[in-house]
Design a protein around this motif. Structure first.
Motif, short mmCIF file in Angstrom:
data_model
loop_
_atom_site.label_atom_id
_atom_site.label_comp_id
_atom_site.label_asym_id
_atom_site.label_seq_id
_atom_site.Cartn_x
_atom_site.Cartn_y
_atom_site.Cartn_z
N GLY A 126 0.76 -1.19 0.06
CA GLY A 126 0.02 0.13 -0.03
C GLY A 126 0.76 1.27 0.09
N LEU A 127 0.35 2.12 0.72
CA LEU A 127 0.98 3.50 0.86
C LEU A 127 2.35 3.54 1.54
CD1 LEU A 127 -1.66 6.13 1.66
CD2 LEU A 127 -0.52 5.73 -0.50
N LYS A 128 2.92 2.47 2.16
CA LYS A 128 4.12 2.23 2.67
C LYS A 128 5.12 2.44 1.68
CE LYS A 128 3.07 -0.93 6.43
NZ LYS A 128 3.12 -2.22 7.37
N ARG A 129 4.76 2.11 0.43
CA ARG A 129 5.86 2.13 -0.74
C ARG A 129 6.27 3.48 -1.06
NH1 ARG A 129 7.37 -0.52 -5.64
NH2 ARG A 129 7.77 0.97 -7.45
N GLN A 130 5.44 4.45 -0.82
CA GLN A 130 5.92 5.96 -1.07
C GLN A 130 7.17 6.39 0.06
OE1 GLN A 130 2.99 8.94 -0.13
NE2 GLN A 130 2.01 7.67 1.75
N HIS A 131 7.36 5.61 1.03
CA HIS A 131 8.40 6.00 1.92
C HIS A 131 9.42 4.82 1.72
CE1 HIS A 131 6.47 9.43 3.35
NE2 HIS A 131 5.38 8.79 3.80
N SER A 132 9.50 4.07 0.69
CA SER A 132 10.64 3.23 0.59
C SER A 132 11.87 3.46 -0.26
CB SER A 132 9.86 1.88 -0.19
OG SER A 132 9.67 2.45 -1.65
N VAL A 133 12.33 4.71 0.01
CA VAL A 133 13.43 5.22 -0.84
C VAL A 133 14.71 4.51 -0.12
CG1 VAL A 133 15.24 7.25 -1.10
CG2 VAL A 133 12.73 7.72 -1.30
N ASP A 252 21.65 18.05 3.53
CA ASP A 252 20.64 17.16 3.26
C ASP A 252 20.40 17.03 1.85
OD1 ASP A 252 20.79 16.21 5.90
OD2 ASP A 252 19.31 17.79 6.67
N VAL A 253 19.67 15.99 1.53
CA VAL A 253 19.29 15.55 -0.08
C VAL A 253 17.72 15.51 -0.08
CG1 VAL A 253 19.32 14.09 -1.96
CG2 VAL A 253 21.53 14.67 -0.38
N VAL A 254 17.04 16.25 -0.74
CA VAL A 254 15.61 16.37 -1.40
C VAL A 254 15.42 14.90 -2.01
CG1 VAL A 254 13.50 17.18 -1.81
CG2 VAL A 254 15.29 18.71 -0.63
N ALA A 255 14.45 14.01 -1.62
CA ALA A 255 14.25 12.66 -2.64
C ALA A 255 12.83 12.78 -2.94
CB ALA A 255 14.49 11.50 -1.64
N PRO A 256 12.51 12.39 -4.02
CA PRO A 256 11.04 12.15 -4.48
C PRO A 256 10.20 11.22 -3.60
CG PRO A 256 12.47 11.28 -6.15
CD PRO A 256 13.36 11.70 -5.15
N TYR A 257 9.16 11.29 -3.46
CA TYR A 257 8.44 10.07 -3.03
C TYR A 257 8.26 9.09 -4.00
CZ TYR A 257 6.04 12.85 0.91
OH TYR A 257 5.97 13.41 1.91
N VAL A 258 8.26 7.78 -3.46
CA VAL A 258 8.26 6.76 -4.51
C VAL A 258 6.90 6.83 -4.93
CG1 VAL A 258 8.59 3.99 -4.84
CG2 VAL A 258 10.01 5.44 -3.49
N HIS A 259 6.53 6.91 -6.21
CA HIS A 259 5.17 6.73 -6.83
C HIS A 259 4.39 5.38 -6.52
CE1 HIS A 259 5.83 4.41 -10.54
NE2 HIS A 259 7.08 5.02 -10.24
N VAL A 260 3.10 5.50 -6.22
CA VAL A 260 2.39 4.19 -5.97
C VAL A 260 1.58 3.95 -7.24
CG1 VAL A 260 2.52 4.66 -3.51
CG2 VAL A 260 0.38 5.84 -4.91
N VAL A 261 1.23 4.95 -8.06
CA VAL A 261 0.54 4.40 -9.27
C VAL A 261 1.40 3.88 -10.35
CG1 VAL A 261 -1.18 6.23 -8.99
CG2 VAL A 261 0.59 6.81 -10.65
N ASP A 262 0.97 3.14 -11.31
CA ASP A 262 2.03 2.51 -12.24
C ASP A 262 2.28 3.67 -13.30
OD1 ASP A 262 1.70 0.03 -11.22
OD2 ASP A 262 -0.14 -0.53 -12.44
N SER A 263 3.56 3.37 -13.71
CA SER A 263 3.90 4.39 -14.72
C SER A 263 3.38 4.17 -16.19
CB SER A 263 5.48 4.21 -15.20
OG SER A 263 6.20 4.36 -13.72
N PHE A 264 3.10 5.38 -16.92
CA PHE A 264 2.34 5.44 -18.22
C PHE A 264 3.34 5.09 -19.20
CE2 PHE A 264 -1.20 7.98 -20.50
CZ PHE A 264 -1.47 6.87 -21.21
N THR A 265 3.45 4.01 -19.89
CA THR A 265 4.66 3.55 -20.43
C THR A 265 4.11 3.76 -22.07
OG1 THR A 265 4.15 1.11 -20.40
CG2 THR A 265 5.72 2.12 -18.85
N ASP A 266 2.89 3.70 -22.43
CA ASP A 266 2.50 3.74 -23.90
C ASP A 266 1.82 4.96 -24.09
OD1 ASP A 266 0.37 3.08 -22.20
OD2 ASP A 266 -0.24 1.31 -23.56
N ASP A 267 2.08 5.72 -23.51
CA ASP A 267 1.54 7.43 -23.95
C ASP A 267 1.66 7.91 -25.14
OD1 ASP A 267 0.16 9.48 -23.65
OD2 ASP A 267 1.16 10.50 -21.95
N GLU A 268 1.27 7.41 -26.31
CA GLU A 268 1.84 7.79 -27.56
C GLU A 268 0.85 8.26 -28.38
OE1 GLU A 268 4.91 8.34 -28.12
OE2 GLU A 268 5.76 7.03 -26.42
#
Length: 463
Positions: A126-133, A252-268
């Motif tokens: 679930g949302l635990k993934r967003q803090h999995s850096v 310190d280093v600013v990190a992005p959250y780990v996205h929880v939705v799937d990446s849009f790979t066929d947006d053509e």
């Protein structure tokens, strides 16, 4: 010697002298041409040698002069001229209870994890993934691959930085959110044991932990002993949660959250603007604290528009899928502050190729020394966003060609926000290690100054 008349000698001199002069001039001219040719050949050789050397080290690209059509498109080029020498990092071998052991707390195996025993991130987290850096950074050091910004070294004497593989964010999410929960004692004990281990480390004591890298991406990560980490390089996703005495951009280093939705790979799609029928999209919790109060106010301001979807939702598997579909069918995706100025939603929008509309007065963004967010995002202050009709009118009147340009740009840079294993060059983790590399000169400066100053931080004291 025969007696030659003076008249005859004068005549002979008049004939011989010009001849000698002409021969001398001819020889001089030939010599000059010869030297000129030699000089030209020498100069040409030096020029060719310099060009060859420049090409070999990557400072000259002749394609840009003679073959411009062979150049890579701007979006595909590396963000910056990176150092060909990777950052040398030593990673401590901690027992599994500090990291991947949290995936299966029933296991008694405490041997340090290796590339052969590296487990995948749990699918149903679930949302635990967003803090999995922290997980992805550790994995990048276990993976043995070339061409990236970091390499793991087994000899600490060779290291430029030290990585502490403690999953502090997962520990918070696993061992009780509520401070009255007895399980929080496990989280506290892990922090105590870790700091004891570091305090006994020769390399932590050497510079007071300044060259140590510790991910603390959840706002409540390391909740009990966070102040003890002040000197180290912390990987955080949001500076708005902590005072400057605990986190600051100088180290310190600013990190992005780990996205929880799937990446849009066929947006053509041939016409992405028209295919995205929703003007502005938001789906998430509307009742938040601190700066997140703006969400409730935005719900009122954005009500009644047919082309705006502002939906209240909690993060379940089905709702995350619905959010993904909503972002992919929208031109703009709203990113208001949550409990902190930033949230995972911004990076969900980026990998969905939905132009982010960022509403925040204090947000800090990852990789901003290399990425210009204004090329693919719009920014509104709280005051502008809460003015009735203002933001919607700005979006409705936004030029189509400019939006398409932003859409193309966001497609090009979205790879820099991908967390994956095996890691890839210039993905999110590779970018984070590059950011660590950028911080190290300042760390070394601080170390060197502290070693010779008789009065520490004298410039901060009032005179």
């Amino acid at each position: 010697m025969p007696n030659i008349p003076l008249r005859l000698l004068t005549k002979i001199h008049g004939i011989v002298t010009p001849t000698l002069q002409r021969d001398s001039a001819t020889l001089t001219a030939r010599s000059t041409k010869m030297y000129a040719k030699r000089a030209a050949l020498s100069l040409a050789f030096v020029i060719v040698l310099v060009i060859f050397f420049s090409i070999s080290i990557g400072t000259v690209d002749l394609r840009s002069y003679f073959f411009p059509l062979l150049q890579s498109p701007a979006a595909a080029r590396p963000l910056c001229a990176t150092n060909p020498v990777p950052l040398r990092v030593f990673m401590y071998d901690l027992p599994r209870r500090f990291n991947v052991g949290m995936f299966n707390r029933r296991s008694t195996d405490q041997t340090p994890v290796t590339s052969l025993t590296w487990p995948p991130w749990p699918k149903k987290s679930g949302l635990k993934r967003q803090h999995s850096v922290e997980y992805w950074m550790m994995g990048s050091l276990l993976y043995d691959g070339d061409g990236r910004e970091v390499v793991r070294v087994s000899d600490p004497e060779m290291a430029e930085a030290f990585f502490v593989p403690f999953f502090s964010s997962l520990s918070f999410n696993t061992h009780g959110h509520n401070m009255t929960d007895p399980k929080t004692r496990i989280d506290r004990q892990l922090q105590i044991d870790l700091l004891k281990f570091l305090a006994e480390s020769k390399y932590w004591k050497r510079y007071g932990g300044r060259d140590h890298v510790i991910p603390v991406t959840h706002p409540n990560a390391f909740r009990f002993l966070r102040a003890e980490l002040n000197a180290s390089i912390q990987i955080v996703v949001d500076f708005g949660r902590y005072p400057r005495t605990m986190s600051n951009l100088s180290k310190d280093v600013v990190a992005p959250y780990v996205h929880v939705v799937d990446s849009f790979t066929d947006d053509e799609l041939s016409d992405p603007y028209e295919s995205r029928t929703t003007l502005l999209f938001f789906r998430g919790r509307t009742f938040r604290k601190d700066e997140g109060i703006v969400r409730v106010k935005l719900a009122k301001v954005l009500a009644g528009y047919d082309d705006v979807r502002y939906e209240r939702s909690v993060a379940t598997g089905e709702n995350i899928k619905a959010s993904s579909l909503g972002m992919r069918s929208s031109k703009f995706c709203l990113h208001p502050a949550g409990d902190t100025p930033s949230s995972c939603r911004l990076f969900d929008a980026i990998v969905s190729h939905c132009v982010p509309v960022i509403v925040s007065d204090q947000i800090e963004l990852p990789f901003e020394d290399e990425i210009d967010y204004s090329e693919f995002s719009l920014f509104f202050s709280f005051k502008e966003a809460l003015e009735p009709g203002y933001m919607v009118n700005q979006l409705r009147n936004f030029p189509k060609d400019k939006w398409v340009e932003m859409w193309r740009r966001i497609k090009a840079i979205s790879r820099h926000f991908e967390f994956q294993y095996p890691p890839k060059k210039e993905d999110a983790v590779d970018m984070l290690w590059r950011q660590v590399k950028h911080k190290l000169p300042r760390v070394k400066l601080g170390v060197h100054r502290s070693q010779r100053l008789k009065i520490p931080d004298w410039w901060k004291r009032k005179r």
